[in-house]
Design a protein around this motif. Structure first.
Motif, PDB file in Angstrom:
ATOM      1  N   ASN A 227       3.972 -45.835 -61.287  1.00  0.00           N
ATOM      2  CA  ASN A 227       4.995 -46.504 -60.742  1.00  0.00           C
ATOM      3  C   ASN A 227       5.633 -45.646 -59.634  1.00  0.00           C
ATOM      4  O   ASN A 227       5.713 -45.993 -58.316  1.00  0.00           O
ATOM      5  N   GLU A 228       6.067 -44.644 -59.880  1.00  0.00           N
ATOM      6  CA  GLU A 228       6.650 -43.735 -59.005  1.00  0.00           C
ATOM      7  C   GLU A 228       5.504 -43.139 -57.981  1.00  0.00           C
ATOM      8  O   GLU A 228       6.156 -43.035 -56.827  1.00  0.00           O
ATOM      9  N   VAL A 229       4.324 -42.740 -58.378  1.00  0.00           N
ATOM     10  CA  VAL A 229       3.504 -42.465 -57.605  1.00  0.00           C
ATOM     11  C   VAL A 229       2.950 -43.306 -56.477  1.00  0.00           C
ATOM     12  O   VAL A 229       2.774 -43.049 -55.519  1.00  0.00           O
ATOM     13  N   THR A 230       2.810 -44.629 -57.067  1.00  0.00           N
ATOM     14  CA  THR A 230       2.290 -45.582 -56.202  1.00  0.00           C
ATOM     15  C   THR A 230       3.296 -46.257 -55.222  1.00  0.00           C
ATOM     16  O   THR A 230       3.237 -46.702 -54.500  1.00  0.00           O
ATOM     17  N   ALA A 231       4.670 -46.120 -55.799  1.00  0.00           N
ATOM     18  CA  ALA A 231       5.839 -46.799 -55.139  1.00  0.00           C
ATOM     19  C   ALA A 231       5.895 -46.036 -53.788  1.00  0.00           C
ATOM     20  O   ALA A 231       6.293 -46.668 -52.960  1.00  0.00           O
ATOM     21  N   LYS A 232       6.119 -44.763 -53.824  1.00  0.00           N
ATOM     22  CA  LYS A 232       6.467 -44.069 -52.710  1.00  0.00           C
ATOM     23  C   LYS A 232       5.380 -44.109 -51.235  1.00  0.00           C
ATOM     24  O   LYS A 232       5.792 -44.298 -50.413  1.00  0.00           O
ATOM     25  N   PRO A 233       4.148 -44.212 -51.923  1.00  0.00           N
ATOM     26  CA  PRO A 233       3.110 -44.268 -50.522  1.00  0.00           C
ATOM     27  C   PRO A 233       3.100 -45.777 -50.111  1.00  0.00           C
ATOM     28  O   PRO A 233       3.169 -46.126 -48.972  1.00  0.00           O
ATOM     29  N   VAL A 234       3.426 -46.865 -51.105  1.00  0.00           N
ATOM     30  CA  VAL A 234       3.526 -48.211 -50.610  1.00  0.00           C
ATOM     31  C   VAL A 234       4.722 -48.464 -49.538  1.00  0.00           C
ATOM     32  O   VAL A 234       4.615 -49.210 -48.572  1.00  0.00           O
ATOM     33  N   ALA A 235       5.926 -47.760 -50.453  1.00  0.00           N
ATOM     34  CA  ALA A 235       7.009 -48.129 -49.574  1.00  0.00           C
ATOM     35  C   ALA A 235       6.997 -47.488 -48.012  1.00  0.00           C
ATOM     36  O   ALA A 235       7.524 -47.802 -47.280  1.00  0.00           O
ATOM     37  N   ARG A 236       6.366 -46.092 -47.932  1.00  0.00           N
ATOM     38  CA  ARG A 236       6.214 -45.501 -46.638  1.00  0.00           C
ATOM     39  C   ARG A 236       5.142 -46.285 -45.750  1.00  0.00           C
ATOM     40  O   ARG A 236       5.495 -46.513 -44.564  1.00  0.00           O
ATOM     41  N   VAL A 237       4.078 -46.853 -46.271  1.00  0.00           N
ATOM     42  CA  VAL A 237       3.102 -47.489 -45.612  1.00  0.00           C
ATOM     43  C   VAL A 237       3.821 -48.816 -45.115  1.00  0.00           C
ATOM     44  O   VAL A 237       3.640 -49.076 -43.886  1.00  0.00           O
ATOM     45  N   THR A 238       4.529 -49.574 -45.945  1.00  0.00           N
ATOM     46  CA  THR A 238       5.398 -50.810 -45.361  1.00  0.00           C
ATOM     47  C   THR A 238       6.317 -50.393 -44.629  1.00  0.00           C
ATOM     48  O   THR A 238       6.427 -51.218 -43.622  1.00  0.00           O
ATOM     49  N   THR A 239       6.999 -49.323 -44.567  1.00  0.00           N
ATOM     50  CA  THR A 239       7.842 -49.028 -43.498  1.00  0.00           C
ATOM     51  C   THR A 239       7.371 -48.703 -42.426  1.00  0.00           C
ATOM     52  O   THR A 239       7.841 -49.120 -41.201  1.00  0.00           O
ATOM     53  N   GLU A 240       6.265 -47.897 -42.392  1.00  0.00           N
ATOM     54  CA  GLU A 240       5.684 -47.615 -41.144  1.00  0.00           C
ATOM     55  C   GLU A 240       5.158 -48.811 -40.319  1.00  0.00           C
ATOM     56  O   GLU A 240       5.256 -49.179 -39.170  1.00  0.00           O
ATOM     57  N   THR A 241       4.454 -49.777 -41.398  1.00  0.00           N
ATOM     58  CA  THR A 241       4.140 -50.956 -40.783  1.00  0.00           C
ATOM     59  C   THR A 241       5.206 -51.735 -40.034  1.00  0.00           C
ATOM     60  O   THR A 241       4.638 -52.422 -39.088  1.00  0.00           O
ATOM     61  N   LEU A 242       6.319 -51.909 -40.864  1.00  0.00           N
ATOM     62  CA  LEU A 242       7.240 -52.705 -40.129  1.00  0.00           C
ATOM     63  C   LEU A 242       7.780 -52.033 -39.021  1.00  0.00           C
ATOM     64  O   LEU A 242       8.223 -52.851 -37.857  1.00  0.00           O
ATOM     65  N   GLN A 243       7.916 -50.733 -39.089  1.00  0.00           N
ATOM     66  CA  GLN A 243       8.415 -50.033 -37.692  1.00  0.00           C
ATOM     67  C   GLN A 243       7.514 -50.416 -36.659  1.00  0.00           C
ATOM     68  O   GLN A 243       7.815 -50.579 -35.516  1.00  0.00           O
ATOM     69  N   ASN A 244       6.305 -50.256 -36.846  1.00  0.00           N
ATOM     70  CA  ASN A 244       5.301 -50.415 -35.962  1.00  0.00           C
ATOM     71  C   ASN A 244       5.211 -51.840 -35.253  1.00  0.00           C
ATOM     72  O   ASN A 244       5.017 -52.179 -34.045  1.00  0.00           O
ATOM     73  N   GLU A 245       5.425 -52.992 -36.250  1.00  0.00           N
ATOM     74  CA  GLU A 245       5.527 -54.307 -35.634  1.00  0.00           C
ATOM     75  C   GLU A 245       6.702 -54.593 -34.792  1.00  0.00           C
ATOM     76  O   GLU A 245       6.804 -55.411 -34.142  1.00  0.00           O
ATOM     77  N   LEU A 246       7.724 -53.976 -35.312  1.00  0.00           N
ATOM     78  CA  LEU A 246       9.166 -54.197 -34.816  1.00  0.00           C
ATOM     79  C   LEU A 246       9.207 -53.506 -33.386  1.00  0.00           C
ATOM     80  O   LEU A 246      10.176 -54.002 -32.808  1.00  0.00           O
ATOM     81  N   GLN A 247       8.436 -52.568 -33.195  1.00  0.00           N
ATOM     82  CA  GLN A 247       8.745 -52.018 -32.107  1.00  0.00           C
ATOM     83  C   GLN A 247       8.118 -52.657 -30.690  1.00  0.00           C
ATOM     84  O   GLN A 247       6.765 -53.315 -30.922  1.00  0.00           O
ATOM     85  N   PRO A 248       8.711 -52.787 -29.868  1.00  0.00           N
ATOM     86  CA  PRO A 248       8.104 -53.368 -28.646  1.00  0.00           C
ATOM     87  C   PRO A 248       6.705 -52.758 -28.131  1.00  0.00           C
ATOM     88  O   PRO A 248       6.779 -51.495 -28.080  1.00  0.00           O
ATOM     89  N   ARG A 249       5.837 -53.581 -27.774  1.00  0.00           N
ATOM     90  CA  ARG A 249       4.679 -52.823 -27.350  1.00  0.00           C
ATOM     91  C   ARG A 249       4.492 -52.551 -25.786  1.00  0.00           C
ATOM     92  O   ARG A 249       5.233 -53.411 -25.052  1.00  0.00           O
ATOM     93  N   LYS A 250       4.203 -51.687 -25.546  1.00  0.00           N
ATOM     94  CA  LYS A 250       4.210 -51.070 -24.005  1.00  0.00           C
ATOM     95  C   LYS A 250       3.098 -51.955 -23.263  1.00  0.00           C
ATOM     96  O   LYS A 250       3.501 -52.223 -22.070  1.00  0.00           O
ATOM     97  N   GLU A 251       2.235 -52.745 -23.669  1.00  0.00           N
ATOM     98  CA  GLU A 251       1.448 -53.396 -22.850  1.00  0.00           C
ATOM     99  C   GLU A 251       2.276 -54.610 -22.340  1.00  0.00           C
ATOM    100  O   GLU A 251       1.957 -55.345 -21.390  1.00  0.00           O
ATOM    101  N   PHE A 252       3.483 -55.206 -22.904  1.00  0.00           N
ATOM    102  CA  PHE A 252       4.179 -56.110 -22.269  1.00  0.00           C
ATOM    103  C   PHE A 252       5.106 -55.781 -21.388  1.00  0.00           C
ATOM    104  O   PHE A 252       5.977 -56.551 -21.127  1.00  0.00           O
ATOM    105  N   GLU A 253       5.400 -54.434 -21.370  1.00  0.00           N
ATOM    106  CA  GLU A 253       6.619 -54.021 -20.324  1.00  0.00           C
ATOM    107  C   GLU A 253       6.086 -54.205 -19.086  1.00  0.00           C
ATOM    108  O   GLU A 253       5.158 -53.982 -18.421  1.00  0.00           O
ATOM    109  N   LEU A 254       7.152 -54.396 -18.136  1.00  0.00           N
ATOM    110  CA  LEU A 254       7.012 -54.458 -17.025  1.00  0.00           C
ATOM    111  C   LEU A 254       7.478 -52.980 -16.146  1.00  0.00           C
ATOM    112  O   LEU A 254       7.991 -52.374 -16.117  1.00  0.00           O
TER     113      LEU A 254
END
Length: 176
Positions: free
Chosen positions: A149-176
């Motif tokens: 649980n400890e070994v799998t929880a850290k990478p899952v949390a890191r991947v989830t955090t990175e994914t959420l951060q990537n999704e929440l960041q505004p994308r540059k292609e829509f910027e003016l």
């Protein structure tokens, strides 16, 4: 009954079998046997043996054989070998064989009891070992579960955090 009285009874019994007791001694032997059932049983068995032996037919040797036997010179010996053929010797031999057989049976019984005790102890010890192994197995499973649980929880949390951060960041292609 004391051991000395027992020995005296045995000697009187032997004399009785051999017909060596006078009337008073015979009456004393019968009185002693009447008081003690064990001695009475011995006396009864001795009387039955005496009757059975006296009922056996006596075979006479042919006259020619008897004459030849009388001509054989005898050596003077401190031991008269006739005692070997007497009923006392047969009774003693039978008693010794019975005691040896009884002792052997008793020893076998004792060995079986000892084996049963050892087997019961081994079963008890095995149950303790299995109980201990079960406890160790449960503890080890719990430790493995926590580690996984400890070994799998850290990478899952890191991947989830990175994914959420990537999704929440505004994308540059829509910027003016």
């Amino acid at each position: 009954m004391s051991e000395q009285e027992q020995d005296e009874f045995e000697l009187s019994l032997d004399a009785f079998i051999d017909g060596e007791l006078d009337q008073a001694q015979r009456q004393a032997l019968l009185a002693c046997a009447a008081k003690n059932p064990l001695l009475g049983a011995k006396l009864s068995a001795a009387m039955e043996l005496q009757q059975a032996l006296s009922a056996l037919p006596i075979e006479k040797a042919p006259a020619s054989l008897a004459g030849k036997l009388r001509k054989i010179p005898r050596k003077a010996s401190p031991w008269d070998m006739n005692w070997l053929l007497g009923p006392r010797t047969a009774f003693a031999a039978l008693l010794v064989l019975t005691l040896i057989g009884g002792r052997e049976l008793y020893q076998q019984h004792q060995q079986q009891l000892a084996q049963q005790v050892e087997l019961a102890q081994a079963k008890h010890d095995l149950a303790l070992v299995l109980s201990y192994l079960d406890k160790v197995n449960r503890n080890t499973n719990a430790q493995i579960q926590m580690t996984v649980n400890e070994v799998t929880a850290k990478p899952v949390a890191r991947v989830t955090t990175e994914t959420l951060q990537n999704e929440l960041q505004p994308r540059k292609e829509f910027e003016l």
